[in-house]
Design a protein around this motif. Structure first.
Motif, PDB file in Angstrom:
ATOM      1  N   SER A 139       8.333 -56.657  33.108  1.00  8.15           N
ATOM      2  CA  SER A 139       8.214 -58.115  33.097  1.00  8.15           C
ATOM      3  C   SER A 139       7.865 -58.584  34.499  1.00  8.15           C
ATOM      4  CB  SER A 139       9.535 -58.758  32.639  1.00  8.15           C
ATOM      5  OG  SER A 139       9.424 -60.163  32.583  1.00  8.15           O
ATOM      6  N   ASN A 140       6.909 -59.509  34.589  1.00 11.71           N
ATOM      7  CA  ASN A 140       6.473 -60.024  35.892  1.00 11.71           C
ATOM      8  C   ASN A 140       6.057 -58.912  36.851  1.00 11.71           C
ATOM      9  OD1 ASN A 140       6.909 -62.813  35.291  1.00 11.71           O
ATOM     10  ND2 ASN A 140       9.102 -62.523  35.615  1.00 11.71           N
ATOM     11  N   GLY A 141       5.442 -57.869  36.289  1.00 10.20           N
ATOM     12  CA  GLY A 141       4.900 -56.813  37.126  1.00 10.20           C
ATOM     13  C   GLY A 141       5.897 -55.813  37.657  1.00 10.20           C
ATOM     14  N   LYS A 142       7.132 -55.883  37.197  1.00 12.91           N
ATOM     15  CA  LYS A 142       8.108 -54.910  37.688  1.00 12.91           C
ATOM     16  C   LYS A 142       8.939 -54.356  36.537  1.00 12.91           C
ATOM     17  CE  LYS A 142      11.597 -58.371  39.029  1.00 12.91           C
ATOM     18  NZ  LYS A 142      10.896 -59.578  38.586  1.00 12.91           N
ATOM     19  N   LEU A 143       9.541 -53.224  36.799  1.00 12.35           N
ATOM     20  CA  LEU A 143      10.358 -52.550  35.795  1.00 12.35           C
ATOM     21  C   LEU A 143      11.692 -53.273  35.660  1.00 12.35           C
ATOM     22  CD1 LEU A 143      10.588 -49.989  33.970  1.00 12.35           C
ATOM     23  CD2 LEU A 143      11.673 -48.864  35.906  1.00 12.35           C
ATOM     24  N   VAL A 144      11.966 -53.766  34.449  1.00 10.05           N
ATOM     25  CA  VAL A 144      13.228 -54.466  34.199  1.00 10.05           C
ATOM     26  C   VAL A 144      14.310 -53.464  33.822  1.00 10.05           C
ATOM     27  CG1 VAL A 144      14.394 -56.167  32.734  1.00 10.05           C
ATOM     28  CG2 VAL A 144      12.056 -56.581  33.511  1.00 10.05           C
ATOM     29  N   LEU A 145      13.979 -52.538  32.936  1.00 13.29           N
ATOM     30  CA  LEU A 145      14.906 -51.465  32.592  1.00 13.29           C
ATOM     31  C   LEU A 145      14.155 -50.393  31.829  1.00 13.29           C
ATOM     32  CD1 LEU A 145      15.712 -51.449  29.316  1.00 13.29           C
ATOM     33  CD2 LEU A 145      17.046 -53.406  29.966  1.00 13.29           C
ATOM     34  N   GLN A 146      14.770 -49.232  31.721  1.00 10.74           N
ATOM     35  CA  GLN A 146      14.252 -48.178  30.867  1.00 10.74           C
ATOM     36  C   GLN A 146      15.430 -47.402  30.313  1.00 10.74           C
ATOM     37  OE1 GLN A 146      12.328 -44.722  32.723  1.00 10.74           O
ATOM     38  NE2 GLN A 146      12.724 -45.656  34.720  1.00 10.74           N
ATOM     39  N   GLY A 147      15.229 -46.839  29.131  1.00 13.73           N
ATOM     40  CA  GLY A 147      16.290 -46.060  28.516  1.00 13.73           C
ATOM     41  C   GLY A 147      16.186 -46.051  27.010  1.00 13.73           C
ATOM     42  N   LYS A 148      17.152 -45.406  26.384  1.00 19.29           N
ATOM     43  CA  LYS A 148      17.232 -45.379  24.929  1.00 19.29           C
ATOM     44  C   LYS A 148      17.722 -46.725  24.424  1.00 19.29           C
ATOM     45  CE  LYS A 148      18.139 -40.406  24.809  1.00 19.29           C
ATOM     46  NZ  LYS A 148      19.062 -39.332  24.367  1.00 19.29           N
ATOM     47  N   LEU A 149      17.653 -46.916  23.101  1.00 20.35           N
ATOM     48  CA  LEU A 149      18.016 -48.206  22.522  1.00 20.35           C
ATOM     49  C   LEU A 149      19.441 -48.602  22.881  1.00 20.35           C
ATOM     50  CD1 LEU A 149      17.318 -50.635  20.759  1.00 20.35           C
ATOM     51  CD2 LEU A 149      18.062 -49.311  18.761  1.00 20.35           C
ATOM     52  N   ASP A 150      20.374 -47.649  22.827  1.00 15.73           N
ATOM     53  CA  ASP A 150      21.760 -48.014  23.142  1.00 15.73           C
ATOM     54  C   ASP A 150      21.912 -48.446  24.599  1.00 15.73           C
ATOM     55  OD1 ASP A 150      21.322 -45.463  24.139  1.00 15.73           O
ATOM     56  OD2 ASP A 150      23.309 -44.709  23.596  1.00 15.73           O
ATOM     57  N   GLU A 151      21.085 -47.895  25.486  1.00 15.34           N
ATOM     58  CA  GLU A 151      21.119 -48.304  26.898  1.00 15.34           C
ATOM     59  C   GLU A 151      20.502 -49.687  27.071  1.00 15.34           C
ATOM     60  OE1 GLU A 151      20.781 -44.110  29.266  1.00 15.34           O
ATOM     61  OE2 GLU A 151      19.037 -44.692  28.055  1.00 15.34           O
ATOM     62  N   VAL A 152      19.430 -49.963  26.310  1.00 18.24           N
ATOM     63  CA  VAL A 152      18.827 -51.299  26.333  1.00 18.24           C
ATOM     64  C   VAL A 152      19.829 -52.329  25.816  1.00 18.24           C
ATOM     65  CG1 VAL A 152      16.993 -52.738  25.367  1.00 18.24           C
ATOM     66  CG2 VAL A 152      16.474 -50.395  26.080  1.00 18.24           C
TER      67      VAL A 152
END
Length: 234
Positions: free
Chosen positions: A195-208
């Motif tokens: 979002s807005n050119g940067k990584l907001v988060l990454q991971g599996k669904l439970d981590e999201v």
């Protein structure tokens, strides 16, 4: 890893950076969903991986890949079968096996009767199927797929998901950019949210779900909350 992205900053001509601190990877047998709002930087991230985005401060390591663009691209005045023949000429594979697989995929996507026609005259959905056939014929280590469900009818989507599952079993890695979050939630192993050119988060669904505070939330709900939170933070 078939793909490692470690970008500090990236952009176009001049001093305009559209990406900042983008870091993720795709390994064998893994389907990673690249998601984010329109204009978030997903296309620029893919361009940086493909080497199209020239102003990149960082490092991208990518193995043998096939790229399936959102907008199909064809050679002028080459028939569907001539596209397949041309692909064969670029690969070091047994011709007979390759052509048998080509015929199987053409039948699978119901394009066997169109092999002597020009793909530029096809409908958007048929053109997308041709791009899929050419990519899956290559059998790469990595697939980079941009909005694969656009223009495909439900039957074709089902067939695409079947091929993706088969390629994962073979050990291929897949990076898929998509807005179809309900499908992404069902098939992706991990997610990379930009979002807005940067990584907001990454991971599996439970981590999201954990990072968004929505323990039982759908990917869509988590996506909506996290991108809204990021826009306010920005």
């Amino acid at each position: 890893m078939y793909l490692t992205v470690d970008i500090n900053e990236a952009g176009y001509a001049g001093n305009t950076n559209v990406l900042k601190d983008i870091r993720f990877s795709v390994g064998p047998g893994e389907l990673v969903g690249l998601i984010g709002p329109n204009g978030a930087g997903k296309s620029s991230t893919i361009k940086s991986i493909l080497g199209i985005l020239k102003h990149v401060d960082g490092k991208v390591e990518v193995g043998d890949y096939a790229y399936i663009p959102e907008r199909p691209i064809f050679y002028d005045r080459l028939t569907l079968w001539e596209h397949i023949d041309f692909l064969l000429s670029t690969l070091d594979v047994p011709e007979e096996e390759f052509k048998l697989e080509a015929k199987r995929l053409l039948e699978f996507f119901q394009l066997s009767q169109r092999i002597h026609h020009y793909p530029e005259s096809f409908s958007k959905g048929m053109q997308q199927k041709v791009m899929l056939i050419l990519a899956f014929l290559k059998k790469p280590d990595l697939y980079i797929i941009d909005e694969p469900f656009m223009g495909l009818d439900p039957n074709a989507v089902k067939k695409l998901l079947q091929l993706i599952a088969d390629e994962k079993k073979r050990g291929a890695g897949i990076l898929m950019s998509t807005h179809v979050l309900d499908t992404a939630e069902k098939i992706c192993d991990r997610f990379v949210l930009i979002s807005n050119g940067k990584l907001v988060l990454q991971g599996k669904l439970d981590e999201v779900q954990r990072d968004s505070g929505l323990r039982e939330g759908s990917l869509f709900d988590c996506f909506d909350l996290l991108t809204e939170r990021d826009s306010h933070a920005g």
